[in-house]
Design a protein around this motif. Structure first.
Motif, PDB file in Angstrom:
ATOM      1  N   HIS A   1      31.252  66.809  70.276  1.00 34.40           N
ATOM      2  CA  HIS A   1      29.868  66.982  69.850  1.00 34.40           C
ATOM      3  C   HIS A   1      29.469  65.405  69.713  1.00 34.40           C
ATOM      4  CE1 HIS A   1      29.434  71.119  68.682  1.00 34.40           C
ATOM      5  NE2 HIS A   1      30.638  71.013  68.119  1.00 34.40           N
ATOM      6  N   ALA A   2      30.331  64.609  69.634  1.00 39.56           N
ATOM      7  CA  ALA A   2      29.744  62.944  69.468  1.00 39.56           C
ATOM      8  C   ALA A   2      30.062  61.899  70.747  1.00 39.56           C
ATOM      9  CB  ALA A   2      29.999  62.434  68.384  1.00 39.56           C
TER      10      ALA A   2
ATOM     11  N   ASP B   1      30.498  55.236  61.886  1.00 39.36           N
ATOM     12  CA  ASP B   1      30.028  55.862  60.436  1.00 39.36           C
ATOM     13  C   ASP B   1      29.697  57.406  61.200  1.00 39.36           C
ATOM     14  OD1 ASP B   1      29.939  54.197  58.550  1.00 39.36           O
ATOM     15  OD2 ASP B   1      28.448  53.253  58.931  1.00 39.36           O
ATOM     16  N   THR B   2      29.194  57.652  62.214  1.00 39.77           N
ATOM     17  CA  THR B   2      29.179  58.918  62.755  1.00 39.77           C
ATOM     18  C   THR B   2      30.481  59.727  62.840  1.00 39.77           C
ATOM     19  OG1 THR B   2      27.429  58.329  64.106  1.00 39.77           O
ATOM     20  CG2 THR B   2      28.289  60.202  64.963  1.00 39.77           C
TER      21      THR B   2
ATOM     22  N   ARG C   1      32.809  59.026  60.870  1.00 34.41           N
ATOM     23  CA  ARG C   1      33.236  59.290  59.473  1.00 34.41           C
ATOM     24  C   ARG C   1      32.466  60.333  58.740  1.00 34.41           C
ATOM     25  NH1 ARG C   1      32.583  53.691  58.215  1.00 34.41           N
ATOM     26  NH2 ARG C   1      34.383  52.757  59.042  1.00 34.41           N
ATOM     27  N   LEU C   2      31.398  60.534  59.191  1.00 34.11           N
ATOM     28  CA  LEU C   2      30.345  61.453  58.569  1.00 34.11           C
ATOM     29  C   LEU C   2      31.060  62.918  59.149  1.00 34.11           C
ATOM     30  CD1 LEU C   2      27.714  62.384  57.112  1.00 34.11           C
ATOM     31  CD2 LEU C   2      26.688  62.629  59.404  1.00 34.11           C
ATOM     32  N   MET C   3      31.118  62.996  60.527  1.00 33.75           N
ATOM     33  CA  MET C   3      31.757  64.179  60.895  1.00 33.75           C
ATOM     34  C   MET C   3      33.118  64.744  60.292  1.00 33.75           C
ATOM     35  SD  MET C   3      30.473  64.367  64.847  1.00 33.75           S
ATOM     36  CE  MET C   3      31.007  66.043  65.002  1.00 33.75           C
ATOM     37  N   ARG C   4      34.046  63.547  60.209  1.00 30.21           N
ATOM     38  CA  ARG C   4      35.109  63.942  59.516  1.00 30.21           C
ATOM     39  C   ARG C   4      34.977  64.391  58.065  1.00 30.21           C
ATOM     40  NH1 ARG C   4      38.986  59.210  58.882  1.00 30.21           N
ATOM     41  NH2 ARG C   4      40.039  60.763  57.663  1.00 30.21           N
ATOM     42  N   ALA C   5      34.045  63.940  57.389  1.00 33.06           N
ATOM     43  CA  ALA C   5      33.689  64.471  55.879  1.00 33.06           C
ATOM     44  C   ALA C   5      33.099  65.624  56.067  1.00 33.06           C
ATOM     45  CB  ALA C   5      32.811  63.516  55.208  1.00 33.06           C
ATOM     46  N   MET C   6      32.650  66.104  57.072  1.00 32.79           N
ATOM     47  CA  MET C   6      32.182  67.546  57.214  1.00 32.79           C
ATOM     48  C   MET C   6      33.502  68.336  57.765  1.00 32.79           C
ATOM     49  SD  MET C   6      28.677  67.295  59.613  1.00 32.79           S
ATOM     50  CE  MET C   6      27.251  66.325  59.173  1.00 32.79           C
ATOM     51  N   GLY C   7      34.424  67.958  57.683  1.00 35.04           N
ATOM     52  CA  GLY C   7      35.648  68.719  58.116  1.00 35.04           C
ATOM     53  C   GLY C   7      35.840  68.825  59.627  1.00 35.04           C
ATOM     54  N   ALA C   8      35.411  67.849  60.656  1.00 36.07           N
ATOM     55  CA  ALA C   8      35.340  68.306  61.998  1.00 36.07           C
ATOM     56  C   ALA C   8      36.872  67.710  62.508  1.00 36.07           C
ATOM     57  CB  ALA C   8      34.437  67.405  62.697  1.00 36.07           C
TER      58      ALA C   8
ATOM     59  N   ASP D   1      28.857  55.145  66.815  1.00 33.13           N
ATOM     60  CA  ASP D   1      28.849  54.455  65.676  1.00 33.13           C
ATOM     61  C   ASP D   1      30.078  54.971  64.714  1.00 33.13           C
ATOM     62  OD1 ASP D   1      28.413  53.850  62.897  1.00 33.13           O
ATOM     63  OD2 ASP D   1      26.284  53.887  63.076  1.00 33.13           O
TER      64      ASP D   1
ATOM     65  N   GLN E   1      36.553  68.442  68.052  1.00 31.43           N
ATOM     66  CA  GLN E   1      35.163  68.701  67.872  1.00 31.43           C
ATOM     67  C   GLN E   1      34.282  67.412  67.740  1.00 31.43           C
ATOM     68  OE1 GLN E   1      35.462  70.733  63.908  1.00 31.43           O
ATOM     69  NE2 GLN E   1      34.753  72.688  64.896  1.00 31.43           N
TER      70      GLN E   1
END
Lengths: 259, 258
Positions: free
Chosen positions: A169-170, A151-152, A154-161, A149, A165
Motif C-alpha cells: 500500500h505504501a 511516519d507513514t 509507523r502509522l500503518m504499523r499502528a493500524m496493525g499493517a 516517510d 501490506q
C-alpha cells in the motif's frame, strides 16, 4: 485545448532546431561541400530507409525481440531483487557495490565474451540487455522504497499493517515514479545494447545489418539504421510514458489541480 | 477500570533513558492532553502506547487487556496527515478496513456514509493533493475513526493549521468525539490548546521525561464558550508556565508556543 496549444508551443523550438540542422545538412550535401561517401544527404538516407524497408523490418524484429526479452527479464529481476535488498541490509551491503561494478564494465567489452560463452544466437544479446537494463530499474525501485516517510510506515504499523501490506500500500506505489524513470532509460539502453551485441557476432538484427552495410560502404543504409533505432527508442519512451500515466492517475490529477 | 492505563513505562534508546516510570490513564470519553517541552519524550510515550515499540519496563492496558508492544489496537494521528498520495480519499480513509482484510469495494461502501459528517462530501474520489490542508486533516481523522479503536492518540495533529482553521477544527473534533464515543490522548506544546480542549492535562518535564503534574480543568468541556478570556483560563496558564519554567532545561529544548 489550452493544454494542447501549450504543448505545441513548448515543442516548437526543438522541432525548429532539428529542422534547421537537417536543412543545413541537406544543403551541405547537395552543394557538394560534403562528399556523399563521407556523409549521405538526409534525402539519400530516407530513400535508403524506404528502399530497403522490408529487409530493415525483418532485422528490426529480431533486435526488438532481443531488447524486449532482455528488458522484461531485467525488470522482473529488478522487481525480485529490489525488495530483498531493501528488506535485508546485509544483502544490500553485499550486492549493491557489485551492481555498480557491473555498470562500469563497457558493454562493448562484455559482448564478445558473452558471444564466446553463449554462441551467436539470441542468448548473449538478451543477457547483455539484461545486464544494462537491470541496474537503472533496480536502483530506481530501491530509492523509491526508501522515499516513503518513516511516519507513514509507523502509522500503518499502528493500524496493525503487516510488512507485506506496508509494502503493497505504501512502499511499492511510492517507488513507481522512480521505476518509470528507470524504465525509460532502460528501454533505450535495451535497443542500443542489443544492437551493440549484434555488431560483435550474429546473423540477424539491426547491428548485423549495420555491419554489413558498413562493409559494403553503403553509408546511406547505415544512416537509415541509425534513423530506425532513433525512431524505435523514441517510440519505446513514449510507450513508457503512456504506461506511467495509466499506472499513476494521481499525478495527472495533481497536475490539473495546480493549473 | 480506566479505558487505557499505562503503568511504570520506561523506555531507553541506545542506553539513554528517554522516559522514566510514567503512569497515565484515560477514562471513557475523556480528552487528556500531554503537555511538555520538545524533547521531553511525549512522542516516545506515544510510540510505546500504540505498541510500535516495546518499553524496557512497564505495561499498557486497554480495557484490562495487556497490549504492550502490540500495534493495531489504538489509532494514531500525527501533525502530518500522511494520506497516501496515490490513493483516492475514499481508499485512504478506508485503509484500516482493508488492512483488516475487507475488500476494497466493501471498505468503500462502509466508509462512504461518514463523508458528510466529516465535512468531506464530494471528496470521495479526489486525490489528497486536490484537497485543502483542513480537509486533508479531516480525512486523516476519518481514517483514524474507521480504524475503529476506542482510543485515539493525537500527536500535535493541528499544529500545522492556521489559527482560524484550528479553532474550527477543534470545535468540530470535540463534536465528532462526542458522536462516535472516542477517547483521546492528545500531545501538544500549545498551552492554550491544551487548556481549551482537555478534561485533564499531564505536564511532562525533565530528561528523562516524567509526568511532573496532573491538572484537572474546570469547568467541563461543554461549558467553555469564551473560556480563553476568563481569569480561570489565565490561572491555569500561569500555573503551567511556572511549572515548565521551573523544570530543568532540556538539551535542544525549543520555546513553547504560547
Amino acid at each position: 485545448m489550452k493544454e494542447k496549444l501549450e504543448n505545441i508551443t513548448n515543442k516548437l523550438p526543438a522541432v525548429l532546431a532539428l529542422a534547421g540542422i537537417i536543412l543545413l545538412w541537406q544543403v551541405l550535401c547537395s552543394s557538394g561541400v560534403l562528399p556523399a561517401y563521407m556523409l549521405p544527404s538526409p534525402v539519400a538516407v530516407v530513400s535508403a530507409f524506404f528502399g530497403d524497408l522490408p529487409n530493415l523490418m525483418t532485422h528490426a524484429a529480431v533486435t526488438l525481440q532481443e531488447a524486449a526479452y532482455g528488458l522484461m527479464i531485467g525488470v522482473v529481476l529488478a522487481f525480485v531483487m529490489a525488495p530483498l535488498l531493501d528488506r535485508f541490509e546485509l544483502l544490500q551491503k553485499a550486492f549493491y557495490p557489485i551492481m555498480i561494478i557491473t555498470q562500469t564494465i563497457p558493454t562493448i567489452a562484455l559482448a564478445p565474451v558473452l558471444v564466446l560463452w553463449m554462441g551467436f544466437g539470441m542468448a548473449p544479446k538478451i543477457t547483455l540487455v539484461v545486464i544494462t537494463t537491470f541496474f537503472p530499474i533496480a536502483v530506481g525501485l530501491l530509492d523509491g522504497y526508501k522515499s516513503v516517510d518513516p511516519d507513514t510506515i509507523r502509522l500503518m504499523r499502528a493500524m496493525g499493517a503487516s510488512r507485506v501490506q506496508i509494502f503493497r500500500h505504501a512502499q511499492f506505489p511510492a517507488a513507481l515514479p522512480q521505476f518509470f524513470s528507470g524504465l525509460k532509460i532502460s528501454a533505450s539502453y535495451a535497443v542500443v545494447g542489443a544492437v551493440i551485441s549484434e555488431w560483435l557476432g550474429g546473423f540477424e538484427g539491426l547491428g548485423v545489418y549495420m555491419t554489413r552495410s558498413r562493409k559494403a560502404y553503403a553509408f546511406d543504409r547505415m544512416f537509415a539504421v541509425i534513423l530506425l533505432i532513433v525512431i524505435i527508442s523514441l517510440l519505446l519512451m513514449w510507450l513508457v510514458n503512456i504506461l506511467r500515466d495509466i499506472s499513476m492517475p494521481h499525478l495527472r490529477a495533481e497536475h490539473s489541480a495546480r493549473n | 477500570m480506566s479505558l487505557l492505563t499505562a503503568s511504570h513505562i520506561t523506555k531507553e534508546y541506545g542506553g539513554r533513558t528517554i522516559i522514566q516510570d510514567i503512569d497515565i490513564c484515560l477514562e471513557q470519553g475523556e480528552l487528556v492532553s500531554l503537555l511538555g517541552l520538545s524533547g521531553s519524550g511525549k512522542t516516545t510515550l506515544f510510540h510505546v502506547l500504540s505498541g510500535l515499540v516495546q518499553p524496557e519496563k512497564g505495561q499498557v492496558f486497554l480495557e484490562g487487556e495487556d497490549i504492550t508492544g502490540k500495534p493495531g489496537k489504538i489509532s494514531y494521528m500525527l501533525q502530518k496527515d500522511l494520506l497516501l498520495p496515490h490513493k483516492k480519499i475514499i481508499d485512504n480513509v478506508s485503509l484500516p478496513l482493508v488492512l483488516k482484510g475487507a475488500r476494497k469495494k466493501e471498505a468503500r461502501r462502509e466508509a462512504d456514509p461518514y463523508f458528510s459528517s466529516f465535512g468531506l462530501n464530494g471528496a470521495q474520489y479526489l486525490y489528497p493533493s486536490q484537497l485543502s490542508g483542513g480537509m486533508r486533516q479531516r480525512a486523516a481523522l476519518l481514517r483514524t475513526y474507521l480504524s475503529k479503536s476506542r482510543v485515539a492518540l493525537l500527536d500535535e495533529p493541528f499544529s500545522a493549521l492556521d489559527t482560524i482553521t484550528k479553532g474550527q477544527i477543534h470545535e468540530w473534533y470535540l463534536d465528532v468525539m462526542e458522536k462516535i464515543d472516542l477517547s483521546t490522548l492528545f500531545i501538544t506544546h500549545d498551552i492554550d490548546e491544551a487548556i481549551l480542549l482537555s478534561d485533564r492535562i499531564y505536564i511532562m518535564t525533565g530528561n528523562p521525561g516524567q509526568i511532573h503534574q496532573q491538572l484537572k480543568i474546570e469547568p467541563g468541556r461543554t461549558h467553555r464558550k469564551g473560556f480563553t478570556l476568563t481569569d480561570e483560563f489565565l490561572n491555569y496558564k500561569r500555573q503551567i508556565i511556572e511549572i515548565l519554567q521551573a523544570a530543568p532545561a532540556l538539551p535542544h529544548a525549543q520555546e513553547t508556543s504560547v
